[in-house]
Design an enzyme around this catalytic site. Sequence first.
Site, PDB file in Angstrom:
ATOM      1  N   SER A   5     -33.978 -27.606  51.331  1.00 22.66           N
ATOM      2  CA  SER A   5     -33.252 -28.242  52.442  1.00 22.66           C
ATOM      3  C   SER A   5     -31.768 -27.898  52.475  1.00 22.66           C
ATOM      4  CB  SER A   5     -33.399 -29.770  52.336  1.00 22.66           C
ATOM      5  OG  SER A   5     -34.753 -30.147  52.452  1.00 22.66           O
ATOM      6  N   GLU A  51       0.794  -1.222   0.000  1.00 23.14           N
ATOM      7  CA  GLU A  51       0.000   0.000   0.000  1.00 23.14           C
ATOM      8  C   GLU A  51       0.834   1.284   0.000  1.00 23.14           C
ATOM      9  OE1 GLU A  51      -3.097   0.489  -0.358  1.00 23.14           O
ATOM     10  OE2 GLU A  51      -4.151  -1.353   0.113  1.00 23.14           O
TER      11      GLU A  51
END
Length: 682
Positions: free
Chosen positions: A345, A84
Amino acid sequence: MPRRARILLCLTALLALSVAEKLLYEHWVRATELPTVLSETSTEVRDRNGNLLRVYTVENGRWRLHVSPDQVDPIYIDMLIAYEDKRFYRHTGVDPVAMLRASGQALFNGQVISGGSTLTMQVARLLENSGTGHWTGKLRQMRVAWALERHYSKDQILRLYLTHAPFGGNLEGVRAATLAWFGKEPHRLTMAEAALLVALPQSPAARRPDQSPDTARLARNRVLERMTQYAVLTPSAAQAAQSERLPQTRRPFPALAPHMADAARRNQPTQTRHHLTLDSSLQRSLETLAKSALRDLPKTASIAMVVSNHQTGEVLASVGSADYSGAGHRSGYVDMAQAVRSPGSTLKPFIYAMAFDRGLAHPQTLIDDRPLSFGVYTPQNFDGQYRGVLPVADALRLSLNIPVVALLDQIGPAHLMDLMRRNGVQAQLPGDQAGLAIGLGGVGVTLTDLVQLYAMLANQGRSRQLIWQAADTSREGAQILSRSAAWQVSDILSGLAPPPGAPHNRLAYKTGTSYGHRDVWAIGFDGMHVAGVWIGRPDGTPLPGAFGGDLAAPILFEAFQRLKPELDPLPPPPPETLLLSTAELPAPLRRFTGRNAPFEKSPNAPKLIFPPNGARLTLDAGMLPVKLRDGEPPFVWMANGIPVLGGQHRREASLPALSAGYSEISVIDAKGRAARVTVRLD
């Protein structure tokens, strides 16, 4: 005017014009209004090892993750710059050589062959979201590029490109791209992967590998071929990379522990990175287990699981529901690990531990399981049956209701509430005062609360705060239960038979089913970890036929198998633990008759002369002198319900192994009559 003077004047004029032009250019660039470079990046939630748990999108549903050049594989950076912008580190924002080349190619070919844009110009376009075709747009990009180069370093400009470059769909930035296309972070890439990432931003819509694989392959291979020309790759390496397969589909971003991730983001909304104590591998496994566990249950059922290291307090996994999206009417968005429910419980072990601590009972104490009434309250066992006289340990293993209510009646419900409060659990009462029903589930707690309570039990009675954010520090709190009481309850629970098909691995666990089958539970621990499972409906309606032992317990055992291949052993009994049979116990402990029975006064009952009740004394080398009168020898002296001196015929003694704090001192004579005082020792 002489010729030399004219020449000198012309040169001076040209120099002045050049300076003026330079000044005008400088002013033009300095006056540039830069776009915002501090763009929002996706909030990330990570586990204890730095792995991604969840990522959130930014505005317009885009994935844009924070990244810096040092987090990216150098081969990609090299390819990007070579392809690029070869002179990226030499130009000042605009590359005149590239611009001339692009202009010449356009004139010669009659169309744009290459744009001549530098990476800095591309950053300018990305930040302003501007086009590239019109000359005014190109001029603006040049101006912003020059200005960017004056305010930011090359690495900062490269970081902006790596963060904002488009990679198809709603993907922005190289980290979003590598996670979506390759399922990994960008710090290690193959040459083919790096080449595809270089090619994609030039035409992200047309080159998506999942939608246009042929176009994507051609673009990638073109980059690879160019890399051989620029000597970034050898021809053989480029050729080998061209044979690598393209990604077929776009991978979803991690979305583990959604409830915990949402909570972290809610607690610190301005923070973009959150680090949790969770383990992503275990979290993923338990989320899968949660989904499979609900396969045969009604569509409105939900599930929650929490796993923690009880020695450090760190939560390793937290599943708030089986499906966060709430598909199938399961209300998956509700975090049931934090929902207040009836514990059934599961509080019973703590009542027994308190009874052991107070000298009311011992695991081998005999207790009656028969119809009893406590004022207007008449509890019944879950199955409606009665077992008669049996050891306390068996009453706990069978999860009988009447024996535990009888113990709680002697202890006092407020003390159970206080135990939970001191352990960091703010239980919710349906009324203003705690009644005996809280021992059977008549109180509101969360799954996380229960796991924290059982972490205390597993941690030899010392409270341990659970933490789930890595920045927090777990604090080991007070000794809530004695080591011996915690061990005795743990030993009883580890003797429970495992569910059918589960390994016989001595996991200490307790199940529970709330009234009306609205909640089913299983909580368990070994020497290192504690875990809890809840199943029910988020709206609180019953789940007919559901029991903790049938539904939740098998999932608890499966969760431990997914946690580790072998359980860590439970600790051995502390030295002070009373390991005796029923017949060997002191007379008051052989059969439970209530707190006051051993202390009923008779004319010749023993009476403590020293120390007086409520006294504050200083220990002498850990010994406490005691005196009594009356009573029939031999005498048994007890401290906090634990025998410390037996077979004594003298009425004076020194009690050993006492520690600072409040202590209950009691003496029992040969006829089982007793006296007691409470003192504070320094």
